[in-house]
Scaffold this motif. Structure first.
Motif, PDB file in Angstrom:
ATOM      1  N   VAL A   1       3.787   2.912  -2.782  1.00 21.72           N
ATOM      2  CA  VAL A   1       3.367   1.657  -3.241  1.00 21.72           C
ATOM      3  C   VAL A   1       1.818   1.284  -2.929  1.00 21.72           C
ATOM      4  O   VAL A   1       1.199   0.384  -3.799  1.00 21.72           O
ATOM      5  N   ASN A   2       1.191   1.720  -1.878  1.00 19.35           N
ATOM      6  CA  ASN A   2      -0.165   1.306  -1.773  1.00 19.35           C
ATOM      7  C   ASN A   2      -0.936   2.151  -2.950  1.00 19.35           C
ATOM      8  O   ASN A   2      -1.909   1.471  -3.490  1.00 19.35           O
ATOM      9  N   LEU A   3      -0.264   3.196  -3.329  1.00 17.63           N
ATOM     10  CA  LEU A   3      -1.197   3.873  -4.468  1.00 17.63           C
ATOM     11  C   LEU A   3      -1.023   3.024  -5.542  1.00 17.63           C
ATOM     12  O   LEU A   3      -1.937   2.775  -6.412  1.00 17.63           O
ATOM     13  N   LEU A   4       0.254   2.494  -5.888  1.00 15.06           N
ATOM     14  CA  LEU A   4       0.352   1.601  -6.995  1.00 15.06           C
ATOM     15  C   LEU A   4      -0.527   0.350  -6.930  1.00 15.06           C
ATOM     16  O   LEU A   4      -0.947  -0.170  -7.930  1.00 15.06           O
ATOM     17  N   LYS A   5      -0.400  -0.213  -5.660  1.00 16.87           N
ATOM     18  CA  LYS A   5      -1.497  -1.434  -5.408  1.00 16.87           C
ATOM     19  C   LYS A   5      -2.644  -1.160  -5.935  1.00 16.87           C
ATOM     20  O   LYS A   5      -3.253  -1.908  -6.561  1.00 16.87           O
ATOM     21  N   GLU A   6      -3.275   0.310  -5.430  1.00 16.25           N
ATOM     22  CA  GLU A   6      -4.627   0.425  -5.751  1.00 16.25           C
ATOM     23  C   GLU A   6      -4.947   0.631  -7.121  1.00 16.25           C
ATOM     24  O   GLU A   6      -5.803   0.118  -7.758  1.00 16.25           O
ATOM     25  N   LEU A   7      -3.739   1.142  -7.666  1.00 17.21           N
ATOM     26  CA  LEU A   7      -4.191   1.696  -9.272  1.00 17.21           C
ATOM     27  C   LEU A   7      -3.754   0.403 -10.134  1.00 17.21           C
ATOM     28  O   LEU A   7      -4.430   0.388 -11.215  1.00 17.21           O
ATOM     29  N   THR A   8      -3.067  -0.804  -9.686  1.00 18.30           N
ATOM     30  CA  THR A   8      -2.833  -1.612 -10.678  1.00 18.30           C
ATOM     31  C   THR A   8      -3.686  -3.014  -9.990  1.00 18.30           C
ATOM     32  O   THR A   8      -3.526  -3.967 -10.998  1.00 18.30           O
ATOM     33  N   GLY A   9      -3.782  -3.100  -8.924  1.00 18.92           N
ATOM     34  CA  GLY A   9      -4.470  -4.186  -8.451  1.00 18.92           C
ATOM     35  C   GLY A   9      -3.459  -5.165  -8.030  1.00 18.92           C
ATOM     36  O   GLY A   9      -3.707  -6.520  -7.499  1.00 18.92           O
ATOM     37  N   GLN A  10      -2.297  -4.967  -8.131  1.00 19.18           N
ATOM     38  CA  GLN A  10      -1.061  -5.889  -7.805  1.00 19.18           C
ATOM     39  C   GLN A  10      -0.500  -5.939  -6.505  1.00 19.18           C
ATOM     40  O   GLN A  10      -0.689  -4.814  -5.729  1.00 19.18           O
ATOM     41  N   PRO A  11      -0.448  -6.741  -5.986  1.00 21.18           N
ATOM     42  CA  PRO A  11       0.341  -7.058  -4.484  1.00 21.18           C
ATOM     43  C   PRO A  11       1.366  -6.646  -4.339  1.00 21.18           C
ATOM     44  O   PRO A  11       2.168  -6.411  -5.471  1.00 21.18           O
ATOM     45  N   LEU A  12       1.921  -6.066  -3.168  1.00 17.91           N
ATOM     46  CA  LEU A  12       3.233  -5.802  -2.900  1.00 17.91           C
ATOM     47  C   LEU A  12       4.373  -6.895  -3.043  1.00 17.91           C
ATOM     48  O   LEU A  12       3.838  -7.947  -2.252  1.00 17.91           O
ATOM     49  N   PRO A  13       5.002  -6.911  -4.037  1.00 23.41           N
ATOM     50  CA  PRO A  13       5.918  -8.153  -4.283  1.00 23.41           C
ATOM     51  C   PRO A  13       6.965  -8.285  -3.016  1.00 23.41           C
ATOM     52  O   PRO A  13       7.366  -7.513  -2.388  1.00 23.41           O
TER      53      PRO A  13
END
Lengths: 459, 538
Positions: A273-285
């Motif tokens: 999920v951190n990778l997804l956060k980094e790639l998308t700039g979205q916060p963890l919901p």
């Protein structure tokens, strides 16, 4: 940590892996409208269909070129071309996977050439025939799986303009796990292309009318787009470089590759999920944050039971690594970690994971007879792996938590979820409950014996 | 009902040549026509998704696999050994638990280098290790595709292992590409067992009266145990079962039996015929699936030995069993009555289960075999007319001669002639003669035809194996696996019939089906259009 290099003798007694084409079939089942034909003796396709059906409880249609003895002398291209004709006429697939076998490779059939000839002879233009060389002696099913994914992408992906979508390559998980990974990515607003997506095809709902080719799967359009993606996340630490679809995309289209472990366990899911956060700039919901909190809460509740666990873990390398890490996170000793196929990567990853421990043995390229010996030596009290490990229960009384492929003596193997925070919790609960079951079914007599009946003179 | 027009519609999906081919494999039974001919045991059409397996599956998987005290080595890359590991669910119990090797899969796991440099040495090493680990009395070696192609001489390896260890080591060149289906592998296994195993024991005479072998019974779901128990109660001695729950010890002395009972004709008829020539043992085609068939089998068997006391004992037994079983069947019959079935199984069950279905009130409207030959459909009288082709020629016929010391004429020619009028002695009449007018017979039914025929004939239950099971269930139709019995059984004999009735009735009666909406649920019952003006008048 003790890495056991070669436990291999001539005889394989109770194998821990199947062969290459089986894994390749699974990969093709994740492509929309795809069918597979196996170039070889028809027994290969029949045996594999049988085994895959038994795990997934789904129809598994795989064709065969049905080579007979004359074909081994004069070559089997006529059989394969005829087979393709019939497959196309009856099923109208959008893509066809052509897999070779021990037989085809031994007699030197060049399936790529036959496929190329076929498209010219039948004037089929760019019709996607994807040939994958998968002799049974070339590797295990996990290797066949990755090789097929790599060939599919190599055949279909095009140099397209850069776009913001993210490629996600999954190893052989359950369809329910693929759905869970998609849910997590949807929650995080990720625009992804997941390949191979067998979340629907290998676990399809009952619906009328019956579809010859189950709906779902990664579409050809999506596959074509993969070359322009902003990143590839490949969920495998153990895939070898020459089999890795992510490496192909990085090498050919310069798509940045992120190698993430299978998101089983809190650390691996955090990484994902951190990778997804980094790639998308979205916060963890919030939803996922709360799932993580529940997992932590559950881990605290269970750690005291799990501290007694000494696990023997076996199966595909990535699965073994994932389960070993979940064990390490909650105080279970991964006493034996084993894969049927050779995997240097698994040995190295296990070294890092269990650094400083002396009570962990990793063994690859082995069979269940060796795994059994190691498990007994290590005093393992829980086994985690596929159904063929039932032999550890039958012979040594080590209870088995069924996970991975194949699960053929229980239902629901295709619906198990062990990925993400919620899935990790479910797997950990299954492991803890297995340990509790052993404990609660015997602890009264055991305690009575140990603390009351046996020692004399103390009371 | 299927007629030739609807059949043509299905087959029109194929290219013209394949349509002609498949048409010869499909029959609609017509009682006014004598000797309806069907094509069988010919090559599978490539690309058409068939349920057929390979020679290796027939040899190692079917015939050799169930021998419990024999270590079956698979010589080849890992897959074939893995896939044939305990997959037929044959059960076996051993007096010496450490000598029951059924749960083991032993493979030479050939690698690429073995394919290049040959695998004989690895095979020899494997045998050394097997002897060391398991200490078996017998070992079999089954070849997979690459073995024959690279020219490994497994017969020579077996010979030298026989000499080295003084145990029975046999090799079977059952490479997957031999023949057209698993049927080739049955034949190869039959040849090897007849040549090297049966008769290897030192018994000279039957140990007691009424000694028989049971051939072609693989003890799936415990069928063999039911049959054995029944026959033993009646006073028979079972020398060997081929090969369910079978042992090398018993099999090696199978030559002493006075009669061979044949359950699965396809997979074992070669042994039956060869033992008749070699040891003078006649064979009797029986079927222990279904109540009437079981009764008939027991009566034929008693008639063969012909002793009055045995015949009376048999009749008493039958009366007692029928009185016990019949009332218990009634509730199941009520559920099953009037239903229809497809019965598509390997090489004998497609026929064997029809009678049992009928006894439950279920009509078999379509039946077929995966890998049978014409004689299994039309009866053994057609054997001289079967054209041999290049595929069947690849499997050598073993020519046996009467054994100088052990041949015993078990039946005088006069008595044999007399019996042949009454019982199925050394003959089999096949499936077609038992089927009703208008029913469909399909050889090597494939997935496409399965779906189409289900759509047209709408059976209430489909009996087959796991590869079609989920197709059928996805179509909303109950399936009953007749290869592994869905882990249920036994289904043989009187007791088995009751189990089968319970399982089939349960399939129909499961509340699950109530949650499936029929296709017409959301369609209006009446269809019409609103004509202008109607509303104004209303």
């Amino acid at each position: 940590m003790e890495a056991i290099k070669t436990m291999r003798h001539s005889v394989i007694e109770n194998p821990c892996h199947a062969c290459m084409p089986l894994g390749a079939i699974l990969a093709f089942k994740g492509i929309q409208g795809a069918m597979v034909i196996i170039h070889g003796s028809q027994g290969c396709s029949t045996y594999m269909r049988r085994h895959i059906s038994e795990h997934y409880n789904e129809p598994i249609d795989v064709a065969s070129s049905s080579i007979t003895e004359p074909g081994t002398i004069y070559g089997g291209s006529v059989h394969l071309k005829k087979g393709l004709d019939h497959l196309i006429q009856v099923y109208h697939p959008e893509l066809i996977g052509i897999l070779s076998t021990c037989l085809a490779e031994t007699i030197g059939e060049d399936i790529a050439r036959i496929a190329a000839e076929y498209t010219v002879e039948r004037d089929m233009g760019a019709y996607p025939l994807v040939s994958v060389p998968t002799p049974g002696y070339g590797g295990g099913h996990s290797e066949g799986y990755f090789l097929a994914v790599r060939h599919i992408i190599a055949r279909i992906a095009r140099p397209v303009p850069k776009h913001h979508r993210i490629n996600v390559i999954v190893p052989h998980l359950t369809p329910a796990e693929v759905r869970e990974i998609k849910r997590i990515m949807d929650l995080m607003g990720v625009d992804y292309i997941l390949c191979p997506d067998y979340s629907e095809t290998l676990d399809s709902p009952f619906a009328r009318p019956y579809q010859k080719i189950a709906g779902g799967g990664t579409s050809l359009q999506e596959l074509a787009m993969m070359g322009g993606a902003s990143a590839t996340i490949e969920m495998s630490r153990c895939v070898e470089t020459h089999l890795s679809p992510g490496r192909y995309l990085a090498g050919t289209f310069e798509v940045p590759l992120y190698n993430s472990p299978v998101p089983v366990g809190i650390e691996a899911t955090d990484l994902f999920v951190n990778l997804l956060k980094e790639l998308t700039g979205q916060p963890l919901p919030d939803v996922l944050q709360r799932e993580r909190g529940r997992l932590l809460d559950g881990m605290i509740d269970s750690h005291k039971y799990n501290a007694e666990g000494r696990a023997v873990i076996f199966g595909d390398p990535d699965m073994v690594l994932a389960v070993s890490s979940i064990c390490m996170e909650n105080g279970i000793v991964p006493a034996v970690a084993a894969s049927g196929v050779h995997s240097k990567a698994l040995e190295l990853e296990m070294q890092t994971l269990t650094a400083g421990r002396t009570d962990v043995a990793t063994v690859t390229e082995t069979d269940l007879a060796v795994i059994r010996d190691l498990a007994v030596k290590a005093e393992a009290n829980i086994a985690i792996g596929h159904s063929d490990g039932r032999y550890l229960t039958e012979r040594e009384g080590i209870p088995l938590v069924r996970l991975g492929f194949p699960i053929h003596d229980r239902v629901g193997g295709q619906r198990l979820v062990s990925v993400g925070y919620a899935g990790t919790m479910m797997l950990l609960d299954r492991i803890t409950n297995c340990l509790l079951d052993s404990k609660l079914s015997a602890y009264r007599p055991r305690m009575l014996k140990k603390y009351y009946s046996e020692p004399s003179g103390k009371f | 009902m299927l007629n030739h027009n609807t059949l043509d519609e299905i087959l029109n999906k194929y290219p013209a040549k394949e349509k002609r081919n498949r048409k010869k494999h499909i029959l609609i039974k017509n009682i006014t026509q004598e000797n309806q001919e069907i094509e069988a045991n010919t090559r599978t059409i490539p690309g058409i998704i068939s349920s057929r397996g390979c020679a290796f599956a027939g040899c190692k998987g079917v015939v050799l696999g169930p021998l419990k005290d024999v270590v079956n080595i698979v010589h080849g890359p890992i897959g074939c050994g893995y896939y044939a590991w305990l997959t037929r669910r044959n059960k076996g119990v051993s007096k010496a638990p450490m000598k029951n090797f059924l749960p083991y899969c032993v493979s030479t796991d050939m690698q690429e280098s073995d394919i290049v440099f040959g695998g004989e040495k690895k095979l020899a090493r494997t045998i050394d290790e097997v002897v060391q680990i398991f200490q078996p009395q017998a070992i079999t070696i089954s070849a997979t595709c690459p073995v024959g192609l690279i020219g490994d001489d497994i017969q020579a390896v077996a010979r030298s292992a026989r000499e080295k260890y003084g145990i029975n080591v046999t090799a079977y060149s059952c490479e997957g590409y031999k023949g057209v289906s698993q049927s080739a592998g049955h034949h190869i296994a039959n040849n090897g067992l007849t040549e090297h195993v049966i008769g290897a024991g030192d018994m000279e005479e039957a140990p007691q009266k009424y000694t028989v072998n049971i051939l072609g019974e693989y003890n799936i779901g415990g069928d063999g145990w039911v049959i054995k128990k029944m026959l033993e109660e009646l006073g028979y001695h079972i020398q060997a079962v081929m090969t369910g729950d079978g042992s090398f010890e018993e099999l090696s002395n199978a030559h002493v039996a006075e009669l061979n009972l044949v359950q699965c004709h396809r997979s074992i008829n070669y042994i039956a015929s060869m033992l008749e020539v070699k040891y003078g043992t006649p064979w009797l085609k029986i079927n222990f699936i279904g109540i009437r068939s079981t009764v008939e089998a027991l009566r034929s068997l008693a008639l063969y030995f012909g002793e009055r006391e045995l015949i009376e004992r048999t009749e008493d037994y039958i009366t007692r069993e029928l009185a016990r079983i019949e009332p218990q069947l009634l509730p199941y019959r009520r559920i099953c009555a009037g239903k229809t079935a497809f019965c598509y199984v390997g090489g004998s069950r497609g026929h064997h289960y029809q009678g049992l279905y009928e006894e439950l009130g279920i009509e078999t409207i379509l039946a077929g075999y995966v890998f049978a030959h014409r004689d299994d459909y039309e009866g053994r009288q057609v054997i001289p007319n079967i054209k041999s082709d290049s595929d069947s020629k690849n499997i050598p016929d073993l020519h046996v001669a009467p054994d100088e010391n052990r041949f015993r004429l078990k039946l005088s020619p006069e008595r044999a002639a007399e019996l042949k009028d009454k019982i199925a002695l050394s003959t089999y009449a096949g499936m077609i003669q038992d089927m009703k007018d208008g029913s469909v017979i399909v050889d090597d039914l494939n997935h496409f035809e399965t779906e189409e025929l289900i759509r047209i004939l709408k059976p209430d239950i489909f009996s087959s194996g796991i590869k079609d099971k989920y197709v059928v269930q996805k179509m909303g139709i109950p399936s009953k696996q007749l290869h592994n019995y869905d882990y249920s059984g036994p289904y043989a004999g009187f007791e088995g019939a009751l189990n089968f009735a319970r399982d089939v009735a349960m399939s129909f009666a499961s509340p699950t089906w109530n949650y499936i909406e029929p296709p017409w649920a959301h369609r209006p019952l009446l269809e019409g259009t609103l004509v202008k003006g109607d509303m104004e008048n209303a």
